[in-house]
Design a protein around this motif. Structure first.
Motif, PDB file in Angstrom:
ATOM      1  N   ASP A  39       0.868   6.868  -1.987  1.00 64.03           N
ATOM      2  CA  ASP A  39       0.292   6.735  -3.324  1.00 64.03           C
ATOM      3  C   ASP A  39       0.931   5.535  -4.039  1.00 64.03           C
ATOM      4  OD1 ASP A  39      -1.038   7.139  -5.660  1.00 64.03           O
ATOM      5  OD2 ASP A  39       0.155   8.858  -6.306  1.00 64.03           O
ATOM      6  N   ARG A  40       0.665   4.362  -3.446  1.00 64.32           N
ATOM      7  CA  ARG A  40       1.270   3.141  -3.994  1.00 64.32           C
ATOM      8  C   ARG A  40       0.297   1.979  -3.837  1.00 64.32           C
ATOM      9  NH1 ARG A  40       7.223   2.572  -1.369  1.00 64.32           N
ATOM     10  NH2 ARG A  40       7.071   0.583  -2.482  1.00 64.32           N
ATOM     11  N   THR A  41       0.323   1.077  -4.808  1.00 61.53           N
ATOM     12  CA  THR A  41      -0.440  -0.171  -4.686  1.00 61.53           C
ATOM     13  C   THR A  41       0.447  -1.384  -4.987  1.00 61.53           C
ATOM     14  OG1 THR A  41      -1.199   0.079  -6.978  1.00 61.53           O
ATOM     15  CG2 THR A  41      -2.684   0.852  -5.259  1.00 61.53           C
ATOM     16  N   ASP A  42       1.755  -1.185  -5.016  1.00 61.60           N
ATOM     17  CA  ASP A  42       2.664  -2.320  -5.207  1.00 61.60           C
ATOM     18  C   ASP A  42       2.854  -3.036  -3.876  1.00 61.60           C
ATOM     19  OD1 ASP A  42       5.675  -1.278  -4.153  1.00 61.60           O
ATOM     20  OD2 ASP A  42       4.190   0.266  -4.634  1.00 61.60           O
ATOM     21  N   CYS A  50     -10.810  -3.073   4.174  1.00 58.39           N
ATOM     22  CA  CYS A  50     -10.951  -3.228   2.722  1.00 58.39           C
ATOM     23  C   CYS A  50     -10.427  -4.600   2.298  1.00 58.39           C
ATOM     24  CB  CYS A  50     -10.134  -2.163   1.974  1.00 58.39           C
ATOM     25  SG  CYS A  50     -10.715  -0.468   2.180  1.00 58.39           S
ATOM     26  N   ALA A  51     -10.880  -5.022   1.126  1.00 60.31           N
ATOM     27  CA  ALA A  51     -10.332  -6.244   0.536  1.00 60.31           C
ATOM     28  C   ALA A  51      -8.910  -5.975   0.041  1.00 60.31           C
ATOM     29  CB  ALA A  51     -11.226  -6.721  -0.600  1.00 60.31           C
ATOM     30  N   MET A  81      -3.719  -5.189  -4.296  1.00 64.59           N
ATOM     31  CA  MET A  81      -2.281  -5.263  -4.063  1.00 64.59           C
ATOM     32  C   MET A  81      -1.763  -6.674  -3.830  1.00 64.59           C
ATOM     33  SD  MET A  81      -1.962  -1.978  -1.491  1.00 64.59           S
ATOM     34  CE  MET A  81      -0.212  -2.189  -1.132  1.00 64.59           C
ATOM     35  N   PHE A  82      -2.621  -7.547  -3.290  1.00 66.03           N
ATOM     36  CA  PHE A  82      -2.189  -8.885  -2.867  1.00 66.03           C
ATOM     37  C   PHE A  82      -3.172  -9.936  -3.375  1.00 66.03           C
ATOM     38  CE2 PHE A  82      -0.743  -5.796   0.259  1.00 66.03           C
ATOM     39  CZ  PHE A  82       0.613  -6.099   0.362  1.00 66.03           C
ATOM     40  N   LYS A 141      -1.817 -13.085   2.211  1.00 65.39           N
ATOM     41  CA  LYS A 141      -0.570 -12.538   1.650  1.00 65.39           C
ATOM     42  C   LYS A 141      -0.322 -11.127   2.184  1.00 65.39           C
ATOM     43  CE  LYS A 141       0.427 -16.016  -1.126  1.00 65.39           C
ATOM     44  NZ  LYS A 141       1.564 -16.910  -0.832  1.00 65.39           N
ATOM     45  N   ARG A 142      -1.399 -10.354   2.330  1.00 61.98           N
ATOM     46  CA  ARG A 142      -1.256  -8.996   2.873  1.00 61.98           C
ATOM     47  C   ARG A 142      -0.745  -9.046   4.316  1.00 61.98           C
ATOM     48  NH1 ARG A 142      -6.578  -5.446   2.548  1.00 61.98           N
ATOM     49  NH2 ARG A 142      -7.327  -7.030   4.003  1.00 61.98           N
TER      50      ARG A 142
END
Length: 476
Positions: free
Chosen positions: A419-422, A449-450, A454-455, A460-461
């Motif tokens: 449960d994170r989007t950082d 997914c795009a 997050m990035f 970058k991802r």
């Protein structure tokens, strides 16, 4: 200005509006200004980057209107638009009412070609375009031809057409956006690699999206290359108005029929560009010459080979070009092996079609997925891939959509829902994936997914994934 070529003298003195700044608008404005047109650039946004680009153009004498992309400048005789501008924008409605033609930068480049211009070998499709075009350019270079990968990647088409460098043939990647705004494009040969729902918010429907992809076949001279496993691509060939003698050439991962390229006993073979194709086949390369030899990438190689063969390239150049090709980072890129587990970065798999192709390349996978779904659904992807999944780690804003699909179609597969989007979530995801994996497994980042929740972008991802894997390897 009809539908044929246009000379620089025809543009001199014309009032041309360029819609949009960015990677295509700025070069188009400079070219048109250099040809003596009266250029006005309109742009919706007025952020720092747009202001800097505007200042650069204004210093040349180009008029720029920031924050006003809806109004048609008075006296406009032609609009040249950035490919991403949607067809339903008020600017284009006003242009239609005024009888003003709208071209994309690809259309402008096509019309500005000189009398001895290099022919175009063109590629489109939902996934695999960039890889296929780069493979094609590598094959053409191996044949001793002067070429470049251009269009949606690499060298700008305007630079390729108007620059001092002379090319024998161009390998051209075209998006559905670019094709929509390029009505008079006529390629030597072209390929549609595949069709799956994508960019439907822009095109309005799957039918409109497919029709824009199909424009790539219009007026082809030698070959329309289609995917024998994707009936929609063959339907586009059937619907195309091509030159007399242009052939439909299929590619398949199975044994090829006459007028197809395919695979026999680990060999890429040609039964299209050979004498007596009903009896003969030409060996082109080994599957092991394709990097990486995943099924969808072999399909890319066959499509590139078909276009090269349509141009007359010898079989040895196909082999040598494929051997010389190195895929871009973030496209099924092997990062490292840690404790017998392979870690693979396919951050470029930003939709379900690309992710399914990536998952099909491995037998036992711990899958890292999630991000911005862009309206996608995941049931079919999960159902088709379930037997390969040892575990799943979910990240990102829309991960619940994938979690629900897993609960329906792969309830026995363990799922870790982070449960994170950082941006630090990627290291946690890789650690969880390591916990789920056993020797012989592949931990695969193929998010479906795009990345923008997050990035900054998928690059970058992918970089964050690779860095997290390196930390694992260092004992973190």
């Amino acid at each position: 200005m009809g539908s044929g070529k246009v000379t620089s003298s025809e543009l001199k003195g014309k009032h041309v509006t360029v819609a949009g700044l960015g990677v295509s608008g700025v070069p188009a404005a400079k070219v048109l200004h250099g040809l003596g047109a009266h250029v006005t650039v309109v742009n919706d946004g007025a952020d720092e980057r747009a202001r800097a680009q505007a200042a650069e153009l204004e210093a040349l004498g180009v008029t720029v209107r920031l924050g006003d992309g809806a109004t048609l400048p008075e006296g406009t005789e032609l609009i040249v638009t950035a490919p991403g501008w949607k067809p339903d924008k008020p600017l284009f409605t006003a242009a239609a009412q005024a009888g003003v033609p709208v071209w994309g930068d690809v259309e402008l480049a096509w019309r500005l070609r000189g009398p001895d211009a290099a022919p175009w070998l063109a590629v489109t499709g939902t996934n695999g375009k960039t890889t296929t075009v780069q493979m094609l350019a590598s094959i053409l270079r191996a044949a001793g031809l002067r070429t470049a990968a251009v269009g949606n990647i690499g060298v700008s088409l305007l630079d390729a057409v108007l620059g001092e460098e002379r090319y024998d043939v161009l390998a051209v990647e075209l998006s559905s956006y670019q094709l929509h705004w390029a009505p008079s494009l006529r390629a030597h040969s072209a390929a549609v690699l595949n069709l799956a729902p994508d960019h439907l918010d822009w095109h309005g429907s799957m039918e409109a999206y497919a029709a824009d992809k199909g424009r790539i076949y219009q007026g082809n001279r030698v070959a329309c290359v289609y995917n024998a496993a994707d009936r929609a691509t063959e339907d586009l060939v059937r619907a195309a108005d091509v030159e007399e003698g242009c052939r439909a050439i299929g590619f398949t991962l199975g044994t090829p029929a006459p007028s197809q390229l395919g695979v026999v006993d680990g060999i890429l073979v040609d039964r299209a560009f050979v004498e007596d194709r009903h009896k003969n086949a030409q060996e082109l390369a080994e599957v092991s010459d394709v990097n990486p030899p995943a099924p969808h990438n072999i399909a890319n190689a066959l499509a590139a080979a078909a276009l090269a063969r349509a141009y007359g390239v010898p079989a040895t150049a196909v082999r040598d070009g494929l051997r010389a090709f190195t895929p871009d980072a973030h496209r099924i890129a092997h990062v490292a092996d840690v404790d017998g587990v392979s870690y693979v970065n396919d951050s470029k798999a930003t939709n379900t079609h690309a992710a399914e192709a990536s998952l099909a390349a491995y037998d036992s996978i711990v899958w890292i997925a999630g991000g911005l779904a862009k309206g996608a659904t995941f049931g079919e992807l999960v159902a088709n891939s379930a037997k390969r999944l040892r575990g799943v780690v979910l990240i990102g804003a829309d991960r619940a959509l994938i979690r629900d699909a897993l609960a329906r179609h792969a309830p026995e597969v363990p799922v870790v829902d982070l449960d994170r989007t950082d941006t630090g979530a990627m290291l946690a995801a890789v650690r969880e994936a390591r916990r789920l994996a056993v020797a012989g497994d592949t931990v695969l980042l193929a998010p479906a997914c795009a990345s923008m929740d997050m990035f900054a972008n998928y690059t970058k991802r992918g970089d964050a994934f690779a860095e997290a894997v390196r930390e694992l390897g260092a004992g973190a």
